[in-house]
Design a protein around this motif. Structure first.
Motif, mmCIF file in Angstrom:
data_model
loop_
_atom_site.group_PDB
_atom_site.id
_atom_site.type_symbol
_atom_site.label_atom_id
_atom_site.label_comp_id
_atom_site.label_asym_id
_atom_site.label_seq_id
_atom_site.Cartn_x
_atom_site.Cartn_y
_atom_site.Cartn_z
ATOM 1 N N ALA A 37 -59.465 41.209 -11.496
ATOM 2 C CA ALA A 37 -59.705 40.487 -12.671
ATOM 3 C C ALA A 37 -58.794 38.943 -12.336
ATOM 4 O O ALA A 37 -57.721 39.385 -11.902
ATOM 5 C CB ALA A 37 -59.660 40.792 -13.580
ATOM 6 N N PRO A 38 -59.030 38.128 -12.875
ATOM 7 C CA PRO A 38 -58.040 37.007 -12.679
ATOM 8 C C PRO A 38 -57.039 36.929 -13.980
ATOM 9 O O PRO A 38 -57.514 37.602 -14.826
ATOM 10 C CB PRO A 38 -58.898 35.435 -12.876
ATOM 11 N N PRO A 39 -56.018 36.411 -14.089
ATOM 12 C CA PRO A 39 -54.816 36.999 -15.069
ATOM 13 C C PRO A 39 -55.279 36.588 -15.378
ATOM 14 O O PRO A 39 -55.321 35.026 -15.909
ATOM 15 C CB PRO A 39 -53.227 36.904 -13.920
ATOM 16 N N THR A 40 -54.809 36.238 -17.314
ATOM 17 C CA THR A 40 -54.554 35.013 -18.221
ATOM 18 C C THR A 40 -53.804 34.293 -18.175
ATOM 19 O O THR A 40 -52.471 34.845 -17.628
ATOM 20 C CB THR A 40 -54.680 35.854 -19.415
ATOM 21 N N GLY A 41 -53.197 33.261 -19.432
ATOM 22 C CA GLY A 41 -52.406 32.532 -18.963
ATOM 23 C C GLY A 41 -51.329 33.642 -19.571
ATOM 24 O O GLY A 41 -50.161 33.373 -19.042
ATOM 25 N N GLU A 42 -51.558 34.339 -20.933
ATOM 26 C CA GLU A 42 -49.645 35.229 -20.653
ATOM 27 C C GLU A 42 -49.720 36.007 -19.991
ATOM 28 O O GLU A 42 -48.676 36.191 -19.925
ATOM 29 C CB GLU A 42 -50.611 35.902 -22.272
ATOM 30 N N HIS A 43 -50.790 36.394 -19.547
ATOM 31 C CA HIS A 43 -50.042 37.614 -18.797
ATOM 32 C C HIS A 43 -49.294 37.178 -17.616
ATOM 33 O O HIS A 43 -48.453 37.604 -17.307
ATOM 34 C CB HIS A 43 -51.239 38.431 -17.985
#
Length: 207
Positions: A37-43
């Motif tokens: 899955a594409p990572p989130t900004g927080e990740h």
């Protein structure tokens, strides 16, 4: 979520197919190609923070380490290839890795002082699959940074809270210690690293 492409492939087939300069990430799980899955900004903020802290520490200690942009861990006797969020490699052992130069892949514990996975929705892969495979390889230290407290209660307790689980290899088996809030991280790879769990979690906040 991760998306599995169900046709069984070998490790060599997976590496041959892997697209160069792809914006997507893939892993091979027991012969099945899995699109991450594409990572989130927080990740990504947490990953970037950890990379910065670890690079600073190994440079201070003058250790022959580096963190590659993209590389795989291949457990022996397994049609698998994992691309961790943070993979610390020991330059000194790469000459002993049979496919490093050609395929950017490592399989020996001596090459891998530390692996870090930052948990997203596919937390089962981090706690179940990868912990077992990394232990099998003999990787001495594995961090699971669960900044949202997504993992199962059997792993992080009830009520679920943001938790960092550090697995350390002792007599061939992983033993786990967990850190929350203002707990100071205890790392075998970097015993002088001065970080708390909360500092790592806050790295995912927008300033």
């Amino acid at each position: 979520m991760t998306q599995a492409l169900t046709k069984q492939v070998t490790f060599d087939e997976f590496i041959a197919r892997y697209p160069e300069n792809s914006q997507r990430r893939y892993e091979l799980h027991d012969g099945v190609i899995v699109e991450m899955a594409p990572p989130t900004g927080e990740h990504e903020q947490i990953v970037g923070f950890l990379v910065g802290e670890i690079v600073t520490e190994y440079k201070r200690l003058k250790l022959p380490y580096f963190i590659p942009k993209t590389a795989f861990i291949k457990p022996n006797q397994s049609e698998a290839a994992y691309s961790p969020d943070v993979l610390l490699l020991n330059n000194s052992n790469l000459e002993n890795e049979p496919v490093w130069k050609k395929e950017s892949t490592v399989s020996q514990a001596a090459s891998i002082p530390l692996v870090i996975e930052v948990v997203s929705t596919n937390w089962r892969d981090d706690y179940f699959t990868k912990a077992g495979k990394y232990e099998e390889v003999g990787i001495p230290e594995y961090w699971i940074v669960d900044y949202l407290g997504l993992g199962g209660r059997r792993f992080i307790g009830n009520p679920k809270k943001p938790t960092i689980s550090i697995y350390q290899l002792i007599e061939g088996e992983y033993q786990v210690r967990q850190f929350r809030g203002n707990d100071r991280i205890h790392s075998l790879a970097f015993p002088e690293l001065n970080l708390t769990a909360e500092q790592i979690f806050r790295a995912g906040e927008v300033a």
